[in-house]
Design a protein around this motif. Structure first.
Motif, PDB file in Angstrom:
ATOM      1  N   PRO A  70       0.892  -1.140   0.034  1.00 62.93           N
ATOM      2  CA  PRO A  70      -0.085  -0.132  -0.166  1.00 62.93           C
ATOM      3  C   PRO A  70       0.699   1.132   0.268  1.00 62.93           C
ATOM      4  O   PRO A  70       0.073   2.272  -0.321  1.00 62.93           O
ATOM      5  CB  PRO A  70      -0.792  -0.159   1.163  1.00 62.93           C
ATOM      6  CG  PRO A  70       0.100  -0.986   2.420  1.00 62.93           C
ATOM      7  CD  PRO A  70       0.874  -1.981   1.177  1.00 62.93           C
ATOM      8  N   ARG A  71       2.166   1.232   0.225  1.00 65.27           N
ATOM      9  CA  ARG A  71       3.199   2.307   0.332  1.00 65.27           C
ATOM     10  C   ARG A  71       4.401   1.684   0.078  1.00 65.27           C
ATOM     11  O   ARG A  71       4.834   0.727   0.252  1.00 65.27           O
ATOM     12  CB  ARG A  71       3.061   2.931   1.693  1.00 65.27           C
ATOM     13  CG  ARG A  71       3.682   4.064   1.985  1.00 65.27           C
ATOM     14  CD  ARG A  71       3.429   4.651   3.336  1.00 65.27           C
ATOM     15  NE  ARG A  71       3.910   6.053   3.430  1.00 65.27           N
ATOM     16  CZ  ARG A  71       3.894   6.858   4.633  1.00 65.27           C
ATOM     17  NH1 ARG A  71       3.336   6.248   5.584  1.00 65.27           N
ATOM     18  NH2 ARG A  71       4.494   7.947   4.795  1.00 65.27           N
ATOM     19  N   VAL A  72       5.335   2.615  -0.805  1.00 65.33           N
ATOM     20  CA  VAL A  72       6.442   2.273  -1.294  1.00 65.33           C
ATOM     21  C   VAL A  72       7.389   3.331  -1.174  1.00 65.33           C
ATOM     22  O   VAL A  72       7.059   4.680  -0.910  1.00 65.33           O
ATOM     23  CB  VAL A  72       6.245   1.980  -2.758  1.00 65.33           C
ATOM     24  CG1 VAL A  72       7.545   1.812  -3.329  1.00 65.33           C
ATOM     25  CG2 VAL A  72       5.538   0.913  -3.228  1.00 65.33           C
ATOM     26  N   SER A  73       8.573   2.885  -0.551  1.00 63.39           N
ATOM     27  CA  SER A  73       9.799   4.084  -0.376  1.00 63.39           C
ATOM     28  C   SER A  73      10.885   3.769  -1.682  1.00 63.39           C
ATOM     29  O   SER A  73      10.982   2.515  -1.760  1.00 63.39           O
ATOM     30  CB  SER A  73      10.532   3.558   0.901  1.00 63.39           C
ATOM     31  OG  SER A  73      11.679   4.207   0.839  1.00 63.39           O
ATOM     32  N   LEU A  74      11.194   5.086  -2.047  1.00 65.65           N
ATOM     33  CA  LEU A  74      11.885   5.051  -3.176  1.00 65.65           C
ATOM     34  C   LEU A  74      13.316   5.872  -2.979  1.00 65.65           C
ATOM     35  O   LEU A  74      12.804   7.059  -2.645  1.00 65.65           O
ATOM     36  CB  LEU A  74      11.317   5.201  -4.604  1.00 65.65           C
ATOM     37  CG  LEU A  74      12.180   5.605  -5.673  1.00 65.65           C
ATOM     38  CD1 LEU A  74      12.898   4.200  -6.443  1.00 65.65           C
ATOM     39  CD2 LEU A  74      11.429   6.058  -7.026  1.00 65.65           C
ATOM     40  N   VAL A  75      14.465   5.449  -3.277  1.00 69.55           N
ATOM     41  CA  VAL A  75      15.507   6.287  -2.973  1.00 69.55           C
ATOM     42  C   VAL A  75      16.565   6.157  -4.316  1.00 69.55           C
ATOM     43  O   VAL A  75      16.727   4.929  -4.743  1.00 69.55           O
ATOM     44  CB  VAL A  75      16.278   5.965  -1.791  1.00 69.55           C
ATOM     45  CG1 VAL A  75      17.737   6.722  -1.630  1.00 69.55           C
ATOM     46  CG2 VAL A  75      15.647   5.860  -0.441  1.00 69.55           C
ATOM     47  N   VAL A  76      16.678   7.405  -4.896  1.00 71.11           N
ATOM     48  CA  VAL A  76      17.620   7.421  -6.090  1.00 71.11           C
ATOM     49  C   VAL A  76      18.829   8.256  -5.987  1.00 71.11           C
ATOM     50  O   VAL A  76      18.534   9.404  -5.442  1.00 71.11           O
ATOM     51  CB  VAL A  76      16.668   7.798  -7.363  1.00 71.11           C
ATOM     52  CG1 VAL A  76      17.439   7.901  -8.553  1.00 71.11           C
ATOM     53  CG2 VAL A  76      15.500   7.007  -7.398  1.00 71.11           C
ATOM     54  N   LYS A  77      19.910   7.929  -6.418  1.00 71.02           N
ATOM     55  CA  LYS A  77      20.798   8.760  -6.554  1.00 71.02           C
ATOM     56  C   LYS A  77      21.614   8.370  -7.841  1.00 71.02           C
ATOM     57  O   LYS A  77      21.884   7.288  -8.358  1.00 71.02           O
ATOM     58  CB  LYS A  77      21.938   8.143  -5.474  1.00 71.02           C
ATOM     59  CG  LYS A  77      23.103   8.941  -5.574  1.00 71.02           C
ATOM     60  CD  LYS A  77      24.438   8.712  -4.498  1.00 71.02           C
ATOM     61  CE  LYS A  77      25.522   9.607  -4.589  1.00 71.02           C
ATOM     62  NZ  LYS A  77      26.430   9.622  -3.552  1.00 71.02           N
ATOM     63  N   ALA A  78      21.968   9.509  -8.498  1.00 70.24           N
ATOM     64  CA  ALA A  78      22.431   9.518 -10.023  1.00 70.24           C
ATOM     65  C   ALA A  78      23.760  10.075  -9.975  1.00 70.24           C
ATOM     66  O   ALA A  78      24.274  11.102  -9.602  1.00 70.24           O
ATOM     67  CB  ALA A  78      21.579  10.367 -10.939  1.00 70.24           C
ATOM     68  N   ASP A  79      24.610   9.574 -10.857  1.00 75.09           N
ATOM     69  CA  ASP A  79      26.064  10.022 -11.200  1.00 75.09           C
ATOM     70  C   ASP A  79      26.025  10.316 -12.745  1.00 75.09           C
ATOM     71  O   ASP A  79      25.968   9.489 -13.610  1.00 75.09           O
ATOM     72  CB  ASP A  79      27.066   8.922 -11.031  1.00 75.09           C
ATOM     73  CG  ASP A  79      28.368   9.429 -11.368  1.00 75.09           C
ATOM     74  OD1 ASP A  79      28.613  10.574 -11.949  1.00 75.09           O
ATOM     75  OD2 ASP A  79      29.512   8.786 -11.293  1.00 75.09           O
ATOM     76  N   ILE A  80      25.821  11.597 -12.976  1.00 74.54           N
ATOM     77  CA  ILE A  80      25.553  12.133 -14.339  1.00 74.54           C
ATOM     78  C   ILE A  80      26.895  12.634 -14.783  1.00 74.54           C
ATOM     79  O   ILE A  80      27.379  13.844 -14.177  1.00 74.54           O
ATOM     80  CB  ILE A  80      24.565  13.382 -14.359  1.00 74.54           C
ATOM     81  CG1 ILE A  80      23.152  12.658 -13.829  1.00 74.54           C
ATOM     82  CG2 ILE A  80      24.391  13.885 -15.694  1.00 74.54           C
ATOM     83  CD1 ILE A  80      22.089  13.705 -13.379  1.00 74.54           C
ATOM     84  N   ARG A  81      27.600  11.894 -15.911  1.00 72.45           N
ATOM     85  CA  ARG A  81      28.756  12.253 -16.248  1.00 72.45           C
ATOM     86  C   ARG A  81      28.985  12.064 -17.560  1.00 72.45           C
ATOM     87  O   ARG A  81      29.278  11.210 -18.185  1.00 72.45           O
ATOM     88  CB  ARG A  81      29.875  11.402 -15.418  1.00 72.45           C
ATOM     89  CG  ARG A  81      31.334  11.710 -15.672  1.00 72.45           C
ATOM     90  CD  ARG A  81      32.214  10.693 -14.957  1.00 72.45           C
ATOM     91  NE  ARG A  81      33.560  11.181 -15.161  1.00 72.45           N
ATOM     92  CZ  ARG A  81      34.649  10.597 -14.696  1.00 72.45           C
ATOM     93  NH1 ARG A  81      34.397   9.424 -14.140  1.00 72.45           N
ATOM     94  NH2 ARG A  81      35.931  11.056 -14.755  1.00 72.45           N
ATOM     95  N   PRO A  82      28.723  13.407 -18.356  1.00 73.33           N
ATOM     96  CA  PRO A  82      28.808  13.515 -19.814  1.00 73.33           C
ATOM     97  C   PRO A  82      30.179  12.916 -20.226  1.00 73.33           C
ATOM     98  O   PRO A  82      31.289  13.150 -19.722  1.00 73.33           O
ATOM     99  CB  PRO A  82      28.726  15.064 -19.946  1.00 73.33           C
ATOM    100  CG  PRO A  82      27.880  15.622 -18.999  1.00 73.33           C
ATOM    101  CD  PRO A  82      28.406  14.665 -17.685  1.00 73.33           C
ATOM    102  N   GLY A  83      30.042  12.018 -21.540  1.00 78.50           N
ATOM    103  CA  GLY A  83      31.226  11.513 -22.121  1.00 78.50           C
ATOM    104  C   GLY A  83      31.598  10.075 -21.561  1.00 78.50           C
ATOM    105  O   GLY A  83      32.534   9.436 -21.867  1.00 78.50           O
ATOM    106  N   HIS A  84      30.935   9.744 -20.612  1.00 83.96           N
ATOM    107  CA  HIS A  84      31.043   8.355 -19.902  1.00 83.96           C
ATOM    108  C   HIS A  84      29.771   7.468 -20.169  1.00 83.96           C
ATOM    109  O   HIS A  84      28.948   7.304 -19.050  1.00 83.96           O
ATOM    110  CB  HIS A  84      31.692   8.481 -18.626  1.00 83.96           C
ATOM    111  CG  HIS A  84      32.793   9.150 -18.434  1.00 83.96           C
ATOM    112  ND1 HIS A  84      33.159  10.647 -18.452  1.00 83.96           N
ATOM    113  CD2 HIS A  84      34.014   8.521 -17.964  1.00 83.96           C
ATOM    114  CE1 HIS A  84      34.318  10.792 -18.045  1.00 83.96           C
ATOM    115  NE2 HIS A  84      35.019   9.436 -17.989  1.00 83.96           N
TER     116      HIS A  84
END
Length: 102
Positions: A70-84
């Motif tokens: 009935p309920r969800v926990s979401l954690v997101v972390k991003a490494d945004i590195r152009p050229g890779h």
């Protein structure tokens, strides 16, 4: 881009022993079917791809857990590195190990 995410049921999902592995397995099935490079450990699943394809996988994985809770926990972390654009799941670890003299 690398996205590390954790999605889990919360709020009375009915898991007597506190384990959420069955629900999380449904999310990981979505990741595996996506064809994206990925890695799952005890805390997060990391996927590698472009912004749109990764966010789509994260959304679908979250919806898979929502189907059983009935309920969800979401954690997101991003490494945004152009050229890779690929190979960074292991590449980052390789560079760290080199810096450590391993």
């Amino acid at each position: 881009m690398l996205f590390a995410f954790s999605v889990a049921p919360t709020g009375g999902a009915g898991f007597e022993d506190g384990s959420v592995h069955s629900a999380v397995a449904e999310a990981v099935r979505i990741v595996e079917a996506s064809g994206l490079d990925h890695e799952t450990n005890s805390m997060f699943t990391t996927i590698e791809g472009d912004w749109d394809e990764c966010m789509d996988v994260i959304k679908r994985a979250t919806e898979a857990v929502m189907a059983v809770a009935p309920r969800v926990s979401l954690v997101v972390k991003a490494d945004i590195r152009p050229g890779h654009d690929s190979g960074e799941i292991q590449g980052k670890v390789d560079r760290l190990n080199k810096a450590l003299g391993k």
